[in-house]
Design a protein around this motif. Structure first.
Motif, PDB file in Angstrom:
ATOM      1  N   SER A 186       0.832  -1.203   0.000  1.00 21.74           N
ATOM      2  CA  SER A 186       0.000   0.000   0.000  1.00 21.74           C
ATOM      3  C   SER A 186       0.867   1.254   0.000  1.00 21.74           C
ATOM      4  CB  SER A 186      -0.919  -0.003   1.229  1.00 21.74           C
ATOM      5  OG  SER A 186      -1.818  -1.090   1.167  1.00 21.74           O
ATOM      6  N   GLN A 187       1.941   1.216   0.793  1.00 18.70           N
ATOM      7  CA  GLN A 187       2.846   2.371   0.833  1.00 18.70           C
ATOM      8  C   GLN A 187       3.553   2.558  -0.517  1.00 18.70           C
ATOM      9  OE1 GLN A 187       5.498   1.784   4.143  1.00 18.70           O
ATOM     10  NE2 GLN A 187       3.854   1.796   5.678  1.00 18.70           N
ATOM     11  N   ALA A 188       3.936   1.438  -1.158  1.00 19.28           N
ATOM     12  CA  ALA A 188       4.604   1.535  -2.454  1.00 19.28           C
ATOM     13  C   ALA A 188       3.669   2.114  -3.503  1.00 19.28           C
ATOM     14  CB  ALA A 188       5.094   0.157  -2.895  1.00 19.28           C
ATOM     15  N   LEU A 189       2.396   1.703  -3.490  1.00 19.26           N
ATOM     16  CA  LEU A 189       1.432   2.252  -4.434  1.00 19.26           C
ATOM     17  C   LEU A 189       1.216   3.733  -4.181  1.00 19.26           C
ATOM     18  CD1 LEU A 189      -0.627   2.003  -6.681  1.00 19.26           C
ATOM     19  CD2 LEU A 189      -2.299   1.184  -4.973  1.00 19.26           C
ATOM     20  N   ALA A 190       1.114   4.098  -2.924  1.00 18.90           N
ATOM     21  CA  ALA A 190       0.929   5.518  -2.596  1.00 18.90           C
ATOM     22  C   ALA A 190       2.127   6.333  -3.064  1.00 18.90           C
ATOM     23  CB  ALA A 190       0.715   5.675  -1.090  1.00 18.90           C
ATOM     24  N   LEU A 191       3.340   5.770  -2.925  1.00 18.27           N
ATOM     25  CA  LEU A 191       4.543   6.474  -3.371  1.00 18.27           C
ATOM     26  C   LEU A 191       4.522   6.660  -4.883  1.00 18.27           C
ATOM     27  CD1 LEU A 191       7.371   7.630  -2.849  1.00 18.27           C
ATOM     28  CD2 LEU A 191       8.273   5.309  -3.079  1.00 18.27           C
ATOM     29  N   LEU A 192       4.144   5.589  -5.611  1.00 13.96           N
ATOM     30  CA  LEU A 192       4.067   5.702  -7.071  1.00 13.96           C
ATOM     31  C   LEU A 192       3.087   6.785  -7.483  1.00 13.96           C
ATOM     32  CD1 LEU A 192       4.082   2.069  -8.564  1.00 13.96           C
ATOM     33  CD2 LEU A 192       5.627   3.949  -9.116  1.00 13.96           C
ATOM     34  N   GLU A 193       1.913   6.764  -6.896  1.00 15.54           N
ATOM     35  CA  GLU A 193       0.895   7.739  -7.251  1.00 15.54           C
ATOM     36  C   GLU A 193       1.353   9.151  -6.922  1.00 15.54           C
ATOM     37  OE1 GLU A 193      -3.282   5.255  -7.033  1.00 15.54           O
ATOM     38  OE2 GLU A 193      -2.495   6.114  -5.165  1.00 15.54           O
ATOM     39  N   ASP A 194       2.049   9.291  -5.792  1.00 15.89           N
ATOM     40  CA  ASP A 194       2.529  10.606  -5.391  1.00 15.89           C
ATOM     41  C   ASP A 194       3.600  11.107  -6.352  1.00 15.89           C
ATOM     42  OD1 ASP A 194       2.713  12.814  -3.427  1.00 15.89           O
ATOM     43  OD2 ASP A 194       4.755  12.022  -3.158  1.00 15.89           O
ATOM     44  N   MET A 195       4.529  10.229  -6.740  1.00 18.98           N
ATOM     45  CA  MET A 195       5.614  10.644  -7.625  1.00 18.98           C
ATOM     46  C   MET A 195       5.111  10.902  -9.046  1.00 18.98           C
ATOM     47  SD  MET A 195       8.943   8.476  -6.373  1.00 18.98           S
ATOM     48  CE  MET A 195      10.000   9.627  -7.255  1.00 18.98           C
ATOM     49  N   LEU A 196       4.128  10.143  -9.502  1.00 21.39           N
ATOM     50  CA  LEU A 196       3.592  10.335 -10.846  1.00 21.39           C
ATOM     51  C   LEU A 196       2.558  11.460 -10.880  1.00 21.39           C
ATOM     52  CD1 LEU A 196       3.189   6.601 -11.965  1.00 21.39           C
ATOM     53  CD2 LEU A 196       4.960   8.221 -12.682  1.00 21.39           C
ATOM     54  N   GLY A 197       1.973  11.766  -9.738  1.00 17.21           N
ATOM     55  CA  GLY A 197       0.995  12.855  -9.665  1.00 17.21           C
ATOM     56  C   GLY A 197      -0.364  12.471 -10.206  1.00 17.21           C
ATOM     57  N   VAL A 198      -0.666  11.180 -10.266  1.00 18.49           N
ATOM     58  CA  VAL A 198      -1.971  10.718 -10.755  1.00 18.49           C
ATOM     59  C   VAL A 198      -2.439   9.565  -9.887  1.00 18.49           C
ATOM     60  CG1 VAL A 198      -1.610  11.398 -13.181  1.00 18.49           C
ATOM     61  CG2 VAL A 198      -0.885   9.128 -12.408  1.00 18.49           C
ATOM     62  N   GLN A 199      -3.750   9.332  -9.882  1.00 17.89           N
ATOM     63  CA  GLN A 199      -4.303   8.187  -9.176  1.00 17.89           C
ATOM     64  C   GLN A 199      -4.320   7.004 -10.136  1.00 17.89           C
ATOM     65  OE1 GLN A 199      -8.112   8.828  -7.336  1.00 17.89           O
ATOM     66  NE2 GLN A 199      -8.268   6.715  -6.578  1.00 17.89           N
ATOM     67  N   LEU A 200      -3.724   5.894  -9.715  1.00 18.64           N
ATOM     68  CA  LEU A 200      -3.597   4.730 -10.598  1.00 18.64           C
ATOM     69  C   LEU A 200      -4.701   3.698 -10.371  1.00 18.64           C
ATOM     70  CD1 LEU A 200       0.269   4.197 -10.276  1.00 18.64           C
ATOM     71  CD2 LEU A 200      -0.972   5.353 -12.129  1.00 18.64           C
ATOM     72  N   PHE A 201      -5.240   3.615  -9.139  1.00 18.34           N
ATOM     73  CA  PHE A 201      -6.265   2.619  -8.817  1.00 18.34           C
ATOM     74  C   PHE A 201      -7.368   3.269  -7.983  1.00 18.34           C
ATOM     75  CE2 PHE A 201      -2.493  -0.002  -9.457  1.00 18.34           C
ATOM     76  CZ  PHE A 201      -2.986  -1.059 -10.231  1.00 18.34           C
ATOM     77  N   VAL A 202      -8.523   2.643  -8.041  1.00 20.76           N
ATOM     78  CA  VAL A 202      -9.618   2.992  -7.138  1.00 20.76           C
ATOM     79  C   VAL A 202     -10.061   1.708  -6.442  1.00 20.76           C
ATOM     80  CG1 VAL A 202     -10.427   4.959  -8.492  1.00 20.76           C
ATOM     81  CG2 VAL A 202     -11.356   2.691  -8.958  1.00 20.76           C
ATOM     82  N   ARG A 203     -10.596   1.834  -5.216  1.00 20.17           N
ATOM     83  CA  ARG A 203     -11.113   0.675  -4.491  1.00 20.17           C
ATOM     84  C   ARG A 203     -12.614   0.634  -4.675  1.00 20.17           C
ATOM     85  NH1 ARG A 203      -6.130   3.037  -3.611  1.00 20.17           N
ATOM     86  NH2 ARG A 203      -4.836   1.701  -2.252  1.00 20.17           N
ATOM     87  N   GLU A 204     -13.103  -0.532  -5.111  1.00 16.28           N
ATOM     88  CA  GLU A 204     -14.531  -0.665  -5.368  1.00 16.28           C
ATOM     89  C   GLU A 204     -14.945  -2.101  -5.090  1.00 16.28           C
ATOM     90  OE1 GLU A 204     -17.256  -0.574  -9.336  1.00 16.28           O
ATOM     91  OE2 GLU A 204     -16.019   1.206  -8.984  1.00 16.28           O
ATOM     92  N   ASN A 205     -15.884  -2.279  -4.142  1.00 18.66           N
ATOM     93  CA  ASN A 205     -16.388  -3.620  -3.815  1.00 18.66           C
ATOM     94  C   ASN A 205     -15.246  -4.600  -3.517  1.00 18.66           C
ATOM     95  OD1 ASN A 205     -19.057  -2.742  -4.227  1.00 18.66           O
ATOM     96  ND2 ASN A 205     -18.959  -3.253  -6.410  1.00 18.66           N
ATOM     97  N   ARG A 206     -14.347  -4.179  -2.629  1.00 18.57           N
ATOM     98  CA  ARG A 206     -13.204  -4.993  -2.204  1.00 18.57           C
ATOM     99  C   ARG A 206     -12.224  -5.324  -3.331  1.00 18.57           C
ATOM    100  NH1 ARG A 206     -15.714  -9.486   2.040  1.00 18.57           N
ATOM    101  NH2 ARG A 206     -16.655  -7.958   3.502  1.00 18.57           N
ATOM    102  N   GLN A 207     -12.336  -4.643  -4.442  1.00 16.61           N
ATOM    103  CA  GLN A 207     -11.396  -4.816  -5.540  1.00 16.61           C
ATOM    104  C   GLN A 207     -10.603  -3.530  -5.745  1.00 16.61           C
ATOM    105  OE1 GLN A 207     -13.952  -6.253  -8.854  1.00 16.61           O
ATOM    106  NE2 GLN A 207     -12.522  -7.983  -8.880  1.00 16.61           N
ATOM    107  N   THR A 208      -9.420  -3.707  -6.264  1.00 16.85           N
ATOM    108  CA  THR A 208      -8.578  -2.572  -6.608  1.00 16.85           C
ATOM    109  C   THR A 208      -8.491  -2.518  -8.125  1.00 16.85           C
ATOM    110  OG1 THR A 208      -7.303  -2.928  -4.581  1.00 16.85           O
ATOM    111  CG2 THR A 208      -6.325  -1.504  -6.261  1.00 16.85           C
ATOM    112  N   LEU A 209      -9.123  -1.517  -8.704  1.00 15.03           N
ATOM    113  CA  LEU A 209      -9.265  -1.444 -10.150  1.00 15.03           C
ATOM    114  C   LEU A 209      -8.487  -0.258 -10.701  1.00 15.03           C
ATOM    115  CD1 LEU A 209     -13.125  -2.073 -10.347  1.00 15.03           C
ATOM    116  CD2 LEU A 209     -11.269  -3.757 -10.590  1.00 15.03           C
ATOM    117  N   PRO A 210      -7.890  -0.417 -11.889  1.00 18.10           N
ATOM    118  CA  PRO A 210      -7.102   0.685 -12.460  1.00 18.10           C
ATOM    119  C   PRO A 210      -7.982   1.807 -12.999  1.00 18.10           C
ATOM    120  CG  PRO A 210      -7.141  -1.164 -13.982  1.00 18.10           C
ATOM    121  CD  PRO A 210      -7.801  -1.646 -12.729  1.00 18.10           C
ATOM    122  N   THR A 211      -7.514   3.023 -12.824  1.00 14.14           N
ATOM    123  CA  THR A 211      -8.157   4.165 -13.470  1.00 14.14           C
ATOM    124  C   THR A 211      -7.759   4.159 -14.960  1.00 14.14           C
ATOM    125  OG1 THR A 211      -6.266   5.585 -13.002  1.00 14.14           O
ATOM    126  CG2 THR A 211      -8.007   5.485 -11.328  1.00 14.14           C
TER     127      THR A 211
END
Length: 292
Positions: A34-59
């Protein structure tokens, strides 16, 4: 700082649809992923996934980034596979047997190119007769040998091709024949003959035998092509030689093609006693890459 683990984790999340399962796949803890994903999103400046119905889906942008990450990781695996193969042939020795003419003409440019591509491989060239080449190959004492006119089943790597030509004294009656007409082998072998072998078993005598003919009047037999040309100039007889052996200065000589051309091919073949090493395969691949 992003590293390969981040990108592997990103693809793993996309494949698993769940951060927990993705973390297990790449050997991370769930919190670490989770921390690695947050770091990626922070460094890229975009949201890469959303959480929906216990799934993690790409934007939408996440799907594009994931696609490029897959390409990058595949390229990395290709690089690793390439270097793994290359590592097997970075060192070694190839023993190669050849008769003198090929060793002096066709082989040097090939071996120079091979040395450039594989500097850690040493090629030891042995100068022998063509019969000795076959003996060394049969005994497994060399890895590769230059052979004449190998049959297709030997899976040879072609080095070059040559054509047999008639050489006559300039005053010989047959020397008046127009070049475009050439000479029949049958009429050539009836003449007083200077048999030049070049140290090879394939020569005018064997070519005549293959055609159901025979040399009727061999005045002298020599090993060196240059000696044959001297004797022809002295009107001792005619001869039949490979075109590539012709002298630069042909004063006193008349060179004519055969009406029915006879060719010879030089090729590299591997010893049949063992599987070719990676180094041997690399050298053969330079001659017929589609076959290996």
């Amino acid at each position: 700082m992003m590293n390969l683990m981040h990108w592997r984790m990103l693809v793993a999340i996309a494949d698993a649809g769940n951060i927990t399962r993705a973390a297990e796949h790449v050997g991370m803890t769930q919190s670490g992923a989770s921390q690695a994903l947050a770091l990626l999103e922070d460094m890229l400046g975009v949201q890469l996934f959303v959480r929906e119905n216990r799934q993690t889906l790409p934007t939408a942008v996440g799907a594009q980034v994931i696609e490029q990450a897959r390409v990058m990781l595949l390229a990395l695996e290709t690089i690793r596979a390439t270097t793994d193969v290359a590592r097997d042939i970075q060192r070694g020795t190839i023993r190669l047997a050849s008769f003198p003419m090929v060793l002096a003409t066709f082989l040097p440019p090939l071996l120079r190119q091979f040395k450039q591509l594989y500097p850690g491989i040493q090629v030891v060239a042995l100068e022998v007769s063509d019969n000795e080449v076959e003996a060394l190959l049969s005994a497994g004492l060399v890895d590769l040998g230059v052979v004449l006119n190998p049959p297709p089943e030997r899976n040879a790597g072609l080095l070059g091709r040559d054509t047999w030509v008639a050489v006559l004294p300039i005053a010989h009656p047959l020397a008046r024949r127009p070049h475009e007409h050439g000479l029949m082998l049958a009429e050539l072998v009836e003449q007083p003959f200077v048999l030049a072998t070049g140290g090879c078993s394939v020569n005018a005598r064997s070519l005549a035998a293959d055609a159901g003919l025979a040399l009727l009047d061999v005045r002298v037999e020599v090993r060196e092509w240059g000696s044959a040309f001297t004797l022809v100039r002295e009107n001792v007889g005619v001869t039949l030689v490979p075109e590539m052996t012709l002298p630069t200065h042909r004063k006193g000589l008349r060179v004519l093609p055969l009406a029915v051309p006879v060719h010879r091919e030089f090729a590299l073949v591997a010893t049949p006693l063992r599987e070719p090493t990676a180094a041997v395969q690399a050298l053969l691949a330079m001659l017929h890459p589609a076959a290996l």
